[in-house]
Design a protein around this motif. Structure first.
Motif, PDB file in Angstrom:
ATOM      1  N   GLN A  13      -9.851   4.855   5.548  1.00  0.00           N
ATOM      2  CA  GLN A  13      -9.211   3.717   5.811  1.00  0.00           C
ATOM      3  C   GLN A  13     -10.180   2.709   6.783  1.00  0.00           C
ATOM      4  O   GLN A  13     -11.127   3.227   7.199  1.00  0.00           O
ATOM      5  CB  GLN A  13      -7.945   4.071   6.759  1.00  0.00           C
ATOM      6  CG  GLN A  13      -7.025   2.989   7.062  1.00  0.00           C
ATOM      7  CD  GLN A  13      -5.790   3.398   8.037  1.00  0.00           C
ATOM      8  OE1 GLN A  13      -5.851   4.303   8.475  1.00  0.00           O
ATOM      9  NE2 GLN A  13      -4.757   2.223   7.903  1.00  0.00           N
TER      10      GLN A  13
ATOM     11  N   GLY B  26      -1.549   2.267  -7.768  1.00  0.00           N
ATOM     12  CA  GLY B  26      -2.952   2.671  -7.299  1.00  0.00           C
ATOM     13  C   GLY B  26      -2.954   4.088  -8.239  1.00  0.00           C
ATOM     14  O   GLY B  26      -4.400   3.989  -8.681  1.00  0.00           O
TER      15      GLY B  26
ATOM     16  N   GLU C  97      -1.029   4.213  -1.348  1.00  0.00           N
ATOM     17  CA  GLU C  97      -2.179   4.662  -0.364  1.00  0.00           C
ATOM     18  C   GLU C  97      -1.676   5.438   0.641  1.00  0.00           C
ATOM     19  O   GLU C  97      -2.120   6.603   0.994  1.00  0.00           O
ATOM     20  CB  GLU C  97      -2.813   3.445  -0.113  1.00  0.00           C
ATOM     21  CG  GLU C  97      -3.819   3.026  -1.451  1.00  0.00           C
ATOM     22  CD  GLU C  97      -2.970   2.167  -2.460  1.00  0.00           C
ATOM     23  OE1 GLU C  97      -3.264   1.386  -3.238  1.00  0.00           O
ATOM     24  OE2 GLU C  97      -1.710   1.731  -1.919  1.00  0.00           O
TER      25      GLU C  97
ATOM     26  N   SER D 142      -8.594  -0.420  -2.451  1.00  0.00           N
ATOM     27  CA  SER D 142      -7.079  -1.358  -2.137  1.00  0.00           C
ATOM     28  C   SER D 142      -7.080  -1.749  -0.956  1.00  0.00           C
ATOM     29  O   SER D 142      -7.444  -1.418   0.083  1.00  0.00           O
ATOM     30  CB  SER D 142      -5.953  -0.249  -2.351  1.00  0.00           C
ATOM     31  OG  SER D 142      -6.115   0.646  -1.165  1.00  0.00           O
TER      32      SER D 142
ATOM     33  N   LEU E 294       0.880  -1.219   0.010  1.00  0.00           N
ATOM     34  CA  LEU E 294      -0.043  -0.027   0.196  1.00  0.00           C
ATOM     35  C   LEU E 294       0.797   1.174  -0.075  1.00  0.00           C
ATOM     36  O   LEU E 294       0.552   2.192   0.694  1.00  0.00           O
ATOM     37  CB  LEU E 294      -1.046  -0.075   1.000  1.00  0.00           C
ATOM     38  CG  LEU E 294      -1.943  -0.880   1.214  1.00  0.00           C
ATOM     39  CD1 LEU E 294      -2.829  -1.028   2.605  1.00  0.00           C
ATOM     40  CD2 LEU E 294      -2.932  -0.971   0.298  1.00  0.00           C
TER      41      LEU E 294
ATOM     42  N   TYR F 275      -7.889   0.878   1.884  1.00  0.00           N
ATOM     43  CA  TYR F 275      -8.141   2.215   1.671  1.00  0.00           C
ATOM     44  C   TYR F 275      -9.352   2.427   0.685  1.00  0.00           C
ATOM     45  O   TYR F 275      -9.309   1.445  -0.560  1.00  0.00           O
ATOM     46  CB  TYR F 275      -6.959   3.107   1.324  1.00  0.00           C
ATOM     47  CG  TYR F 275      -6.065   3.371   2.299  1.00  0.00           C
ATOM     48  CD1 TYR F 275      -6.005   4.547   3.418  1.00  0.00           C
ATOM     49  CD2 TYR F 275      -5.051   2.566   2.548  1.00  0.00           C
ATOM     50  CE1 TYR F 275      -5.247   4.757   4.295  1.00  0.00           C
ATOM     51  CE2 TYR F 275      -3.897   2.779   3.373  1.00  0.00           C
ATOM     52  CZ  TYR F 275      -4.096   3.887   4.458  1.00  0.00           C
ATOM     53  OH  TYR F 275      -3.332   4.160   5.405  1.00  0.00           O
TER      54      TYR F 275
END
Length: 273
Positions: free
Chosen positions: A193, A240, A123, A259, A120, A267
């Motif tokens: 989140q 992303g 993100e 994601s 991630l 997120y």
């Protein structure tokens, strides 16, 4: 928060000479001995911000999964062969300096940083960047997703999180964001989140969208989340920013980017034109 400019370089593996040649056409910055990772980042950032005035306090945030992986491979080969590690090869394994090079190329004096976080990276980088913008730590921000292709590394899928075994590409994808609505491409309506799939299901029940893009782990949960497959944007990458830009380039007006990591934390980003 509003998106004003975007740019995506998304290529099959190409040589550093190709990108250096392209960079010379738009910048006089001297990076003759620099890494492919640095060249990719600067080229993408400059193309994104073409003809855009740079503010004195623009934040530059670079997200990367692998960093200067080509340079690391070169240094490891030199060590394994009992060769002397060449100075520039050693310097180029430091991925943290790429945001400085981007700032230098753009003549920006604001804060800059490089972040990586397993699965991630983009993100979490976007989360920090939006937080800084909300607190007026910066006036605007440029966030990049930058990675070299690792296709030349034997059996690379053994060492990375590539759940769908998608092809590994050269990526330099950038999004410019500020607080001004005028002339924007889209608004970031929500950035949330969540900690598990149940929380995510509750979020999705209250969100309308015309198009959704999923990262590699989220694609494994389509049935569990009861997502309409007709609304899913197909893709073959794990970055992303590329997914978000692809949705913005469609004719739809409302989008969700979703994601997850391997533990189903992640997120949700909602955008509208």
């Amino acid at each position: 928060m509003y998106i004003h400019k975007t740019y995506t370089l998304n290529n099959e593996n190409q040589s550093i000479k190709t990108y250096k040649s392209a960079l010379k056409e738009i910048s006089k910055i001297n990076l003759r001995r620099s890494s492919k990772f640095n060249i990719l980042a600067i080229l993408g950032a400059l193309r994104c911000m073409n003809e855009k005035n740079i503010s004195k306090n623009m934040g530059i945030y670079v997200a990367s999964e692998y960093g200067s992986i080509t340079s690391v491979k070169t240094v490891l080969e030199q060590v394994s062969q009992d060769s002397i590690v060449m100075p520039f090869d050693f310097l180029n394994i430091n991925s943290n300096n790429v945001s400085f090079y981007v700032s230098q190329a753009l003549k920006s004096n604001g804060k800059n940083m490089v972040l990586t976080s397993h699965d991630l990276s983009f993100e979490k980088t976007l989360e920090l960047a939006l937080f800084d913008l909300e607190l007026n730590e910066i006036d605007d921000l440029l966030i990049g997703n930058v990675d070299e292709s690792i296709s030349e590394i034997d059996d690379f899928n053994k060492y990375v999180s590539n759940v769908n075994e998608n092809p590994s590409k050269d990526i330099s994808s950038w999004i410019y964001i500020n607080k001004e609505k005028e002339n924007s491409l889209a608004e970031i309506k929500e950035f949330t989140q969540f900690s598990n799939l149940q929380e995510l299901k509750e979020l999705l029940l209250n969100i309308d969208f015309e198009l959704i893009s999923l990262n590699q782990y989220a694609t494994k949960q389509i049935n569990e989340l009861e997502i309409n497959k007709n609304l899913i944007l197909p893709h073959d990458n794990i970055h992303g920013s590329v997914n978000i830009i692809s949705m913005l380039n469609s004719d739809k007006k409302s989008f969700v980017y979703l994601s997850l990591d391997k533990n189903n934390k992640g997120y949700l980003v909602k955008l509208t034109k």
